[in-house]
Design a protein around this motif. Structure first.
Motif, PDB file in Angstrom:
ATOM      1  N   GLY A  12      -9.133   0.588  11.781  1.00 17.86           N
ATOM      2  CA  GLY A  12      -8.091   1.449  12.278  1.00 17.86           C
ATOM      3  C   GLY A  12      -8.177   1.848  13.507  1.00 17.86           C
ATOM      4  O   GLY A  12      -7.319   2.286  14.297  1.00 17.86           O
ATOM      5  N   THR A  13      -9.303   1.687  14.259  1.00 15.15           N
ATOM      6  CA  THR A  13      -9.671   1.978  15.558  1.00 15.15           C
ATOM      7  C   THR A  13     -10.013   0.928  16.394  1.00 15.15           C
ATOM      8  O   THR A  13      -9.334   0.408  17.424  1.00 15.15           O
ATOM      9  CB  THR A  13     -10.931   3.180  15.862  1.00 15.15           C
ATOM     10  N   LEU A  14     -11.154   0.405  16.209  1.00 21.64           N
ATOM     11  CA  LEU A  14     -11.553  -0.910  17.009  1.00 21.64           C
ATOM     12  C   LEU A  14     -11.120  -2.089  16.180  1.00 21.64           C
ATOM     13  O   LEU A  14     -10.676  -3.182  17.085  1.00 21.64           O
ATOM     14  CB  LEU A  14     -13.030  -0.859  16.911  1.00 21.64           C
ATOM     15  N   LEU A  15     -11.177  -2.338  14.966  1.00 26.18           N
ATOM     16  CA  LEU A  15     -10.691  -3.247  14.032  1.00 26.18           C
ATOM     17  C   LEU A  15      -9.626  -3.141  13.127  1.00 26.18           C
ATOM     18  O   LEU A  15      -9.431  -2.186  12.671  1.00 26.18           O
ATOM     19  CB  LEU A  15     -11.710  -3.907  13.264  1.00 26.18           C
ATOM     20  N   GLU A  16      -8.601  -4.134  13.062  1.00 28.00           N
ATOM     21  CA  GLU A  16      -7.448  -4.079  12.346  1.00 28.00           C
ATOM     22  C   GLU A  16      -7.903  -4.681  10.951  1.00 28.00           C
ATOM     23  O   GLU A  16      -8.167  -6.065  10.832  1.00 28.00           O
ATOM     24  CB  GLU A  16      -6.272  -4.747  12.879  1.00 28.00           C
ATOM     25  N   THR A  17      -8.500  -4.088  10.009  1.00 28.27           N
ATOM     26  CA  THR A  17      -9.118  -4.329   8.642  1.00 28.27           C
ATOM     27  C   THR A  17      -8.154  -4.492   7.456  1.00 28.27           C
ATOM     28  O   THR A  17      -8.649  -4.927   6.291  1.00 28.27           O
ATOM     29  CB  THR A  17     -10.250  -3.524   8.467  1.00 28.27           C
ATOM     30  N   MET A  18      -7.002  -4.083   7.563  1.00 23.46           N
ATOM     31  CA  MET A  18      -6.104  -3.957   6.561  1.00 23.46           C
ATOM     32  C   MET A  18      -5.962  -5.059   5.817  1.00 23.46           C
ATOM     33  O   MET A  18      -5.890  -4.862   4.582  1.00 23.46           O
ATOM     34  CB  MET A  18      -4.712  -3.283   7.055  1.00 23.46           C
ATOM     35  N   GLY A  19      -5.838  -6.174   6.421  1.00 15.77           N
ATOM     36  CA  GLY A  19      -5.456  -7.433   5.759  1.00 15.77           C
ATOM     37  C   GLY A  19      -6.548  -7.743   4.738  1.00 15.77           C
ATOM     38  O   GLY A  19      -6.299  -7.896   3.457  1.00 15.77           O
ATOM     39  N   ASP A  20      -7.796  -7.585   4.893  1.00 19.96           N
ATOM     40  CA  ASP A  20      -8.855  -7.867   4.136  1.00 19.96           C
ATOM     41  C   ASP A  20      -9.275  -6.745   2.973  1.00 19.96           C
ATOM     42  O   ASP A  20      -9.396  -6.890   1.781  1.00 19.96           O
ATOM     43  CB  ASP A  20     -10.087  -7.986   4.802  1.00 19.96           C
ATOM     44  N   LEU A  21      -8.784  -5.451   3.542  1.00 17.99           N
ATOM     45  CA  LEU A  21      -9.064  -4.292   2.554  1.00 17.99           C
ATOM     46  C   LEU A  21      -7.911  -4.615   1.377  1.00 17.99           C
ATOM     47  O   LEU A  21      -8.367  -4.333   0.362  1.00 17.99           O
ATOM     48  CB  LEU A  21      -8.972  -2.965   3.253  1.00 17.99           C
ATOM     49  N   THR A  22      -6.852  -4.557   1.797  1.00 12.14           N
ATOM     50  CA  THR A  22      -5.690  -4.900   0.841  1.00 12.14           C
ATOM     51  C   THR A  22      -5.824  -5.924   0.151  1.00 12.14           C
ATOM     52  O   THR A  22      -5.710  -5.773  -1.352  1.00 12.14           O
ATOM     53  CB  THR A  22      -4.328  -5.010   1.757  1.00 12.14           C
ATOM     54  N   ALA A  23      -6.247  -7.210   0.784  1.00 13.50           N
ATOM     55  CA  ALA A  23      -6.511  -8.310  -0.245  1.00 13.50           C
ATOM     56  C   ALA A  23      -7.754  -7.974  -1.452  1.00 13.50           C
ATOM     57  O   ALA A  23      -7.433  -8.501  -2.544  1.00 13.50           O
ATOM     58  CB  ALA A  23      -6.903  -9.409   0.658  1.00 13.50           C
ATOM     59  N   SER A  24      -8.655  -7.250  -0.948  1.00 19.36           N
ATOM     60  CA  SER A  24      -9.708  -6.920  -1.977  1.00 19.36           C
ATOM     61  C   SER A  24      -9.298  -6.017  -2.936  1.00 19.36           C
ATOM     62  O   SER A  24      -9.522  -6.203  -4.242  1.00 19.36           O
ATOM     63  CB  SER A  24     -10.916  -6.663  -1.264  1.00 19.36           C
ATOM     64  N   MET A  25      -8.830  -5.027  -2.628  1.00 18.51           N
ATOM     65  CA  MET A  25      -8.190  -4.069  -3.550  1.00 18.51           C
ATOM     66  C   MET A  25      -7.140  -4.649  -4.718  1.00 18.51           C
ATOM     67  O   MET A  25      -7.362  -4.529  -5.522  1.00 18.51           O
ATOM     68  CB  MET A  25      -7.587  -2.780  -3.027  1.00 18.51           C
TER      69      MET A  25
END
Length: 227
Positions: A12-25
């Protein structure tokens, strides 16, 4: 004279990681018979580490969170995320170029995230960012994580820099509190993962794009040198 450090949060600061976090959860939740959660809701759940994220996913499904329920799902989440850690993750516009510019200007740089170290370091490698940071500290690197000051100081020390003059850059309540607890000025990005608008959390400066970071760092550095 030891060089100060720019300490960055990761997700959320350097990287937009939401796609992979959401997919895994959602992979884990659906496999367990629960409902998937839309990404915009997940954005407000991230920031305190994977255990809290998975707990919030269960709470959103109105499930009572106990260790017995949580632990096997957490194990499955980590296993899935390790395998898909950078499928949909990308750096925010000009983030890495700006970090490189700041290093050329003489700053040391470090990452201090609440992501587990065994997830943070492979993600940094997967995005070819290793050469841009003198240290990568995860949520379990030390006995306490953000908002405690311990991992912030740890990141600075591992980077071989000076605590005096260092600055934190983050996107959430945990980041701003960690910076304050460490006695550091803090720059907040307003495009990250938080359930409270960052302007309401009292950072020293708020930026909306990485093309504003160098000016913000210069401003806070000059203020620090005067005090």
């Amino acid at each position: 004279m030891t060089t100060p450090v720019l300490v960055f949060d990761l997700d959320g600061t350097l990287l937009e990681t939401m796609g992979d976090l959401t997919a895994s959860m959602n992979h884990v939740l659906v496999e367990a018979g629960f409902e998937a959660i839309e990404p915009e809701r997940v954005r407000k759940m991230v920031g305190a580490g994977v255990k809290v994220l998975m707990s919030r996913g269960l709470e959103a499904n109105k499930v009572e969170v106990t260790e017995e329920v949580l632990e096997p799902l957490l194990t499955k989440f980590i296993r899935h995320y390790e395998t898909h850690i950078a499928d949909h993750t990308y750096a925010f516009p000009q983030a890495l170029e700006t970090v490189a510019n700041l290093r050329e200007a003489g700053w040391k740089t470090a990452i201090c995230t609440n992501k587990l170290e065994k997830l943070a370091k492979p993600l940094v490698r997967a995005k070819n960012m290793e050469h841009l940071f003198d240290a990568v500290v995860g949520g379990d690197t030390f006995s306490k994580n953000k908002p405690d000051a311990m991992p912030v100081f740890g990141a600075i020390d591992i980077a071989g820099g000076s605590r005096a003059g260092s600055i934190f850059v983050g996107d959430s309540k945990a980041d701003i509190a960690a910076a304050r607890n460490a006695g550091l000025p803090v720059i907040a990005v307003d495009f990250g993962y938080t359930d409270i608008p960052v302007r309401e959390l009292g950072p020293d400066v708020v930026i909306s794009h990485f093309n504003q970071l160098e000016a913000a760092v210069k401003e806070l550095s000059e203020e620090s040198s005067k005090s």
